[in-house]
Design a protein around this motif. Structure first.
Motif, PDB file in Angstrom:
ATOM      1  N   TRP A 107      -9.211   6.433  -7.226  1.00 53.67           N
ATOM      2  CA  TRP A 107      -9.069   6.364  -6.077  1.00 53.67           C
ATOM      3  C   TRP A 107      -7.722   5.228  -5.826  1.00 53.67           C
ATOM      4  O   TRP A 107      -7.789   4.543  -6.699  1.00 53.67           O
ATOM      5  CB  TRP A 107     -10.229   5.913  -5.007  1.00 53.67           C
ATOM      6  N   GLU A 108      -7.001   5.330  -4.651  1.00 54.31           N
ATOM      7  CA  GLU A 108      -5.896   4.737  -4.512  1.00 54.31           C
ATOM      8  C   GLU A 108      -5.565   4.448  -2.930  1.00 54.31           C
ATOM      9  O   GLU A 108      -6.307   5.495  -2.171  1.00 54.31           O
ATOM     10  CB  GLU A 108      -4.593   5.073  -5.057  1.00 54.31           C
ATOM     11  N   TYR A 109      -4.957   3.522  -2.323  1.00 57.83           N
ATOM     12  CA  TYR A 109      -4.596   3.710  -0.848  1.00 57.83           C
ATOM     13  C   TYR A 109      -3.417   4.543  -0.586  1.00 57.83           C
ATOM     14  O   TYR A 109      -3.117   4.841   0.571  1.00 57.83           O
ATOM     15  CB  TYR A 109      -4.357   2.232  -0.480  1.00 57.83           C
ATOM     16  N   ASP A 110      -2.777   4.766  -1.675  1.00 51.41           N
ATOM     17  CA  ASP A 110      -1.318   5.206  -1.733  1.00 51.41           C
ATOM     18  C   ASP A 110      -1.295   6.925  -1.760  1.00 51.41           C
ATOM     19  O   ASP A 110      -1.611   7.290  -2.791  1.00 51.41           O
ATOM     20  CB  ASP A 110      -0.618   4.585  -2.819  1.00 51.41           C
TER      21      ASP A 110
ATOM     22  N   PHE B 228     -10.703  -1.799  -7.881  1.00 54.26           N
ATOM     23  CA  PHE B 228      -9.630  -2.705  -7.917  1.00 54.26           C
ATOM     24  C   PHE B 228     -10.414  -4.065  -8.301  1.00 54.26           C
ATOM     25  O   PHE B 228     -11.161  -4.548  -7.593  1.00 54.26           O
ATOM     26  CB  PHE B 228      -9.074  -2.931  -6.554  1.00 54.26           C
TER      27      PHE B 228
ATOM     28  N   LYS C 194       0.804  -1.226  -0.027  1.00 56.34           N
ATOM     29  CA  LYS C 194       0.056   0.112  -0.104  1.00 56.34           C
ATOM     30  C   LYS C 194       0.820   1.233   0.012  1.00 56.34           C
ATOM     31  O   LYS C 194       0.409   2.245  -0.330  1.00 56.34           O
ATOM     32  CB  LYS C 194      -0.972   0.060   1.071  1.00 56.34           C
TER      33      LYS C 194
ATOM     34  N   ALA D  90      -2.752  -1.874 -10.270  1.00 53.40           N
ATOM     35  CA  ALA D  90      -3.709  -0.630 -10.383  1.00 53.40           C
ATOM     36  C   ALA D  90      -3.036   0.573 -11.130  1.00 53.40           C
ATOM     37  O   ALA D  90      -3.560   1.247 -11.756  1.00 53.40           O
ATOM     38  CB  ALA D  90      -4.188  -0.726  -8.995  1.00 53.40           C
ATOM     39  N   GLN D  91      -1.991   1.189 -10.457  1.00 56.34           N
ATOM     40  CA  GLN D  91      -1.391   2.304 -10.677  1.00 56.34           C
ATOM     41  C   GLN D  91      -0.973   2.154 -12.352  1.00 56.34           C
ATOM     42  O   GLN D  91      -1.302   3.261 -12.844  1.00 56.34           O
ATOM     43  CB  GLN D  91      -0.540   2.760  -9.894  1.00 56.34           C
TER      44      GLN D  91
ATOM     45  N   ARG E 184      -5.758  -5.124  -9.579  1.00 54.06           N
ATOM     46  CA  ARG E 184      -5.266  -4.917  -8.080  1.00 54.06           C
ATOM     47  C   ARG E 184      -3.735  -4.755  -8.284  1.00 54.06           C
ATOM     48  O   ARG E 184      -2.984  -3.637  -7.756  1.00 54.06           O
ATOM     49  CB  ARG E 184      -5.714  -5.827  -7.100  1.00 54.06           C
TER      50      ARG E 184
ATOM     51  N   ALA F 202       4.419   5.552  -5.826  1.00 60.69           N
ATOM     52  CA  ALA F 202       3.682   5.650  -7.130  1.00 60.69           C
ATOM     53  C   ALA F 202       4.542   6.108  -8.217  1.00 60.69           C
ATOM     54  O   ALA F 202       5.563   6.713  -8.159  1.00 60.69           O
ATOM     55  CB  ALA F 202       2.644   6.679  -7.092  1.00 60.69           C
TER      56      ALA F 202
ATOM     57  N   SER G 144     -13.162   4.291 -10.567  1.00 60.96           N
ATOM     58  CA  SER G 144     -12.219   3.242 -10.698  1.00 60.96           C
ATOM     59  C   SER G 144     -12.496   2.083  -9.636  1.00 60.96           C
ATOM     60  O   SER G 144     -13.176   2.336  -8.369  1.00 60.96           O
ATOM     61  CB  SER G 144     -10.757   3.550 -10.627  1.00 60.96           C
TER      62      SER G 144
ATOM     63  N   TYR H 256       0.937   8.133  -4.613  1.00 59.86           N
ATOM     64  CA  TYR H 256       0.629   8.274  -6.025  1.00 59.86           C
ATOM     65  C   TYR H 256      -0.584   9.284  -6.140  1.00 59.86           C
ATOM     66  O   TYR H 256      -0.709  10.111  -7.150  1.00 59.86           O
ATOM     67  CB  TYR H 256      -0.373   6.843  -6.240  1.00 59.86           C
TER      68      TYR H 256
END
Length: 528
Positions: free
Chosen positions: A114-117, A57, A7, A96-97, A93, A11, A55, A120
């Motif tokens: 969206w992202e957890y990072d 995952f 996570k 993803a980026q 997943r 990025a 978006s 990024y």
């Protein structure tokens, strides 16, 4: 870091994206015009269709008879209940980026990205891909605006250059904990061994698991240590990660250039050379071999997660061997002291607004609906079908039915104001004997995972384009040097650390450290 994809991984927007973004400019008819620019005849966005794309995952959890991530019972339910025509754009997943970057570069990215990072998200801010949302939240939001007022500690995580670029909710306690270690207690008992508390004791136990036939089949076929977070676990126990900045005498230092990282590499190399780790873990990209070794009773120590995929692995182990006893293992100490394994920051998913979004008012309405009530059903299913309420807590009534029909739906709950305690987990789980056995282990594992603090010197990382680009290009170097020193006997960890430092310096590390220090001095007053 979340399993199958770290996570806090750096990025890496392709450099060409900057040029594309610069050429494309700001769309004049996009939603990034001021929310205050409504016409005298009413809000300009009211004339637009209530449509939003987002978006998602793709974790491969939607069975064929449920549909696809784009179209299934829950997407239909969302449209009916929210009044928003939602379009889902799945991205794998584990890539993803990379996939999002391609969509962005080709002007096909969804409205909500969206992202957890956070790193990024910072790259998207720098590249001009997403837009500030302060005005939208202030003018159009009710539920989320109230939530943010009640949880002001989240605001700094959402703010870049003085403006808010994302929305998020707080992580539940079960989502703060991430990595975890597991060990076969029955193997310890059989070999009359104590639970290891230091790195040397961990190596000694692993050696015994290798040499003393703990599974009793008279074959030298056990693999002491397996896991899909192996390098991260060794790093965390040495108080370092390969992506973060740290403070040494109030000076910002990049994790992989520190002595701690070199010692972590040396530990990983020693364990590998002693034959205590699975020789194939560097190439086990989908974790299939780790799962196979654990669930068939051939592995003794799992460097994995506190729950999640690991709970499924433990369940499969017990189905294969009901006498097996896998228990959580607390992180062991190194010469640097004792640290917890990776734990997440308070901010959960970062949901951002594409600068080319057509109807930000509809997007805010959708997010408000999620925060207000949508998240609950997406997380728990339908009352009377998938759960019943026990003391106000949703309790699964059929674990298999939930797994098939609801588990994937949680992916759509990108905002989830859940408040929970570890003791809630047994109530929420299915009540059959095996599910309760697993969830009790999960509770123990969760408490073990949170017992020791993960080292994080600053709450979030610098968002500086020069640093982001350097880290992105440097990541491959770190990966290659790590694999080389661990697997090649003639390449010591000391030489590996020296090579990392030389390459860091060659690529502009001195300037990155200068910029990081300036960023720290500017922002440290706001750190808690």
């Amino acid at each position: 870091m979340k399993a199958n994809a770290k996570k806090w991984a750096v990025a890496a927007l392709p450099l060409c994206l900057a040029a594309i973004a610069a050429l494309s400019g700001c769309s004049k008819d996009s939603g990034q015009e001021s929310a205050a620019g409504a016409s005298a005849n009413g809000d300009k966005f009211d004339k637009l269709p209530k449509e939003v794309s987002i978006s998602m995952f793709d974790r491969g959890q939607v069975s064929s008879d449920e549909g696809t991530y784009e179209e299934n019972r829950w997407v239909k339910w969302i449209r009916e209940q929210s009044g928003i025509n939602l379009k889902v754009v799945p991205v794998p997943r584990n890539q993803a980026q990379d996939k999002l970057n391609v969509l962005i570069a080709s002007n096909q990215a969804p409205d909500l990205i969206w992202e957890y990072d956070r790193n990024y998200i910072g790259n998207l801010v720098t590249q001009g891909v997403i837009q500030p949302i302060d005005e939208y939240i202030e003018k159009y939001s009710t539920s989320y605006k109230k939530y943010l007022q009640e949880n002001p500690e989240l605001k700094p995580y959402l703010t870049f250059d003085g403006k808010m670029y994302a929305v998020t909710t707080k992580r539940a306690v079960s989502a703060v904990a991430n990595h975890g270690m597991w060990i076969r207690q029955d193997w310890l008992d059989k070999l009359n061994l104590k639970m290891p508390t230091t790195i040397d004791e961990l190596i000694a136990v692993a050696q015994a698991f290798k040499d003393r036939d703990p599974d009793g089949n008279n074959k030298a076929d056990t693999v002491p240590i397996i896991g899909y977070t192996t390098g991260d676990v060794y790093n965390a126990m040495h108080g370092v990660t390969w992506v973060d900045w740290y403070l040494e005498n109030d000076k910002m230092k990049y994790g992989p250039t520190m002595d701690r990282y070199g010692d972590s590499l040396a530990t990983e190399k020693k364990i590998y050379e002693l034959g205590l780790a699975d020789k194939e873990y560097f190439t086990d990209k989908d974790n299939s071999r780790a799962k196979q070794l654990w669930t068939t009773g051939k592995a003794g120590i799992c460097l994995c997660q506190w729950g999640g995929n690991t709970s499924t692995m433990v369940k499969d182990l017990l189905l294969n061997d009901p006498s097996a006893k896998a228990v959580p293992l607390e992180p062991v100490s190194t010469k640097y002291g004792k640290y917890g394994l990776y734990q997440e920051t308070p901010a959960n998913i970062y949901v951002t607004f594409n600068k080319n979004m057509k109807n930000p008012k509809a997007a805010v309405a959708y997010l408000d609906w999620l925060v207000d009530k949508g998240w609950f059903a997406l997380s728990n299913g339908q009352e009377g079908v998938h759960y019943k309420l026990v003391s106000g807590i949703p309790q699964k009534t059929d674990a298999d039915k939930f797994k098939k029909e609801v588990a994937y739906a949680a992916e759509y709950a990108v905002l989830k104001p859940l408040v929970e305690k570890p003791e809630d987990l047994p109530i929420k789980a299915a009540q059959d004997a095996l599910s309760q056995q697993i969830v009790k282990l999960e509770v123990e594992s969760l408490k073990t995972a949170l017992k020791n603090k993960f080292r994080r010197d600053i709450p979030y990382q610098p968002n500086i384009i020069e640093i982001n680009e350097l880290k992105a290009s440097f990541q491959k170097t770190i990966d290659e040097i790590r694999a080389k020193t661990v697997t090649q006997s003639n390449y010591p960890a000391e030489k590996a650390l020296d090579d990392i430092r030389k390459e860091w310096k060659r690529l502009g590390g001195d300037n990155a450290e200068k910029l990081a220090q300036e960023w720290y001095e500017k922002n440290k007053a706001g750190f808690k």
